[in-house]
Write a protein that holds these residues in place. Structure first.
Motif, PDB file in Angstrom:
ATOM      1  N   LEU A   6      -4.778  -0.754  13.084  1.00  0.00           N
ATOM      2  CA  LEU A   6      -4.932  -1.355  11.760  1.00  0.00           C
ATOM      3  C   LEU A   6      -4.136  -0.542  10.753  1.00  0.00           C
ATOM      4  CD1 LEU A   6      -8.765  -2.048  11.739  1.00  0.00           C
ATOM      5  CD2 LEU A   6      -6.924  -3.697  12.032  1.00  0.00           C
ATOM      6  N   ALA A   7      -3.529  -1.219   9.913  1.00  0.00           N
ATOM      7  CA  ALA A   7      -2.777  -0.533   8.865  1.00  0.00           C
ATOM      8  C   ALA A   7      -3.751  -0.092   7.780  1.00  0.00           C
ATOM      9  CB  ALA A   7      -1.725  -1.472   8.295  1.00  0.00           C
ATOM     10  N   ARG A   8      -3.518   1.088   7.338  1.00  0.00           N
ATOM     11  CA  ARG A   8      -4.352   1.577   6.223  1.00  0.00           C
ATOM     12  C   ARG A   8      -3.781   1.083   4.924  1.00  0.00           C
ATOM     13  NH1 ARG A   8      -7.051   7.311   5.824  1.00  0.00           N
ATOM     14  NH2 ARG A   8      -9.021   6.264   5.804  1.00  0.00           N
ATOM     15  N   LEU A   9      -4.577   0.387   4.233  1.00  0.00           N
ATOM     16  CA  LEU A   9      -4.118  -0.097   2.944  1.00  0.00           C
ATOM     17  C   LEU A   9      -4.491   0.916   1.876  1.00  0.00           C
ATOM     18  CD1 LEU A   9      -5.249  -3.803   3.224  1.00  0.00           C
ATOM     19  CD2 LEU A   9      -2.959  -2.883   3.543  1.00  0.00           C
ATOM     20  N   PRO A  10      -3.620   1.097   0.937  1.00  0.00           N
ATOM     21  CA  PRO A  10      -3.970   2.037  -0.138  1.00  0.00           C
ATOM     22  C   PRO A  10      -5.163   1.522  -0.925  1.00  0.00           C
ATOM     23  CG  PRO A  10      -1.916   0.895  -0.662  1.00  0.00           C
ATOM     24  CD  PRO A  10      -2.349   0.457   0.728  1.00  0.00           C
ATOM     25  N   GLY A  11      -6.077   2.463  -1.241  1.00  0.00           N
ATOM     26  CA  GLY A  11      -7.263   2.105  -2.010  1.00  0.00           C
ATOM     27  C   GLY A  11      -6.950   2.096  -3.487  1.00  0.00           C
ATOM     28  N   PRO A  12      -7.950   1.813  -4.258  1.00  0.00           N
ATOM     29  CA  PRO A  12      -7.713   1.814  -5.710  1.00  0.00           C
ATOM     30  C   PRO A  12      -7.385   3.235  -6.160  1.00  0.00           C
ATOM     31  CG  PRO A  12     -10.047   1.571  -5.228  1.00  0.00           C
ATOM     32  CD  PRO A  12      -9.320   1.536  -3.928  1.00  0.00           C
ATOM     33  N   PRO A  13      -6.593   3.351  -7.177  1.00  0.00           N
ATOM     34  CA  PRO A  13      -6.263   4.694  -7.668  1.00  0.00           C
ATOM     35  C   PRO A  13      -7.533   5.399  -8.170  1.00  0.00           C
ATOM     36  CG  PRO A  13      -5.497   3.020  -9.209  1.00  0.00           C
ATOM     37  CD  PRO A  13      -6.032   2.300  -7.994  1.00  0.00           C
TER      38      PRO A  13
END
Length: 171
Positions: A6-13
């Motif tokens: 699974l690709a890690r998606l960037p979380g909210p800043p």
């Protein structure tokens, strides 16, 4: 990306939000000083509540010991003066008996007594003027101890809102 991962998606800043002033509610960039002034006032109040009684005890302890020391010092000095006076009176009496077959002349006795009085006054002044030195000494004997920063009472004070949080988090 490899198949099956699974690709890690960037979380909210990460958000950084500084609170408004708890006293006047101005924004943090206003630098109002209310909270700093409130802290100074709280320290003064706590110091007055907690430390004034301790200051009073230390002051009384040092004062009593200094007073006792000064009085003992004066007693030592004045006793030496009195011994000198008794020796002078004995000398006057012996000389008067030997040479005149009488008691010493009253003016000689008054002079010896006045010399004693001046000496006693000098001794008292010498004793009393030592108060600053003596008080400094006794105050210097008083030691205040602070618990170490690693002491559990410092790391996790029993102040309800955070009670046990430090223990549970393992810090």
């Amino acid at each position: 990306m490899r198949p099956g991962t699974l690709a890690r998606l960037p979380g909210p800043p990460e958000l950084t939000v500084d609170p408004d002033c708890a006293i006047c509610h101005l924004p943090p960039n206003a630098n109002c000083g209310c909270e700093a002034n409130a802290m100074v006032a709280a320290v003064k109040e706590a110091e007055s509540r907690v430390m004034k009684p301790e200051y009073r005890k230390v002051r009384e302890w040092a004062r009593h010991r200094a007073q006792d020391y000064v009085l003992q010092y004066f007693g030592l000095l004045s006793e030496r003066r009195k011994q000198d006076y008794r020796a002078r009176v004995a000398e006057l009496t012996d000389n008067a008996r030997r040479y005149y077959g009488a008691l010493p002349h009253p003016s000689d006795m008054r002079a010896a007594h006045e010399q004693l009085r001046r000496g006693i006054n000098e001794d008292w002044k010498a004793s009393v003027t030592r108060y600053p030195e003596v008080l400094d000494y006794f105050f210097s004997l008083v030691k205040v101890r602070y618990p170490s920063d690693s002491d559990p009472r410092v790391r996790d004070p029993p102040l309800s809102a955070m009670n046990g949080i430090v223990r549970r988090s393992g810090r």
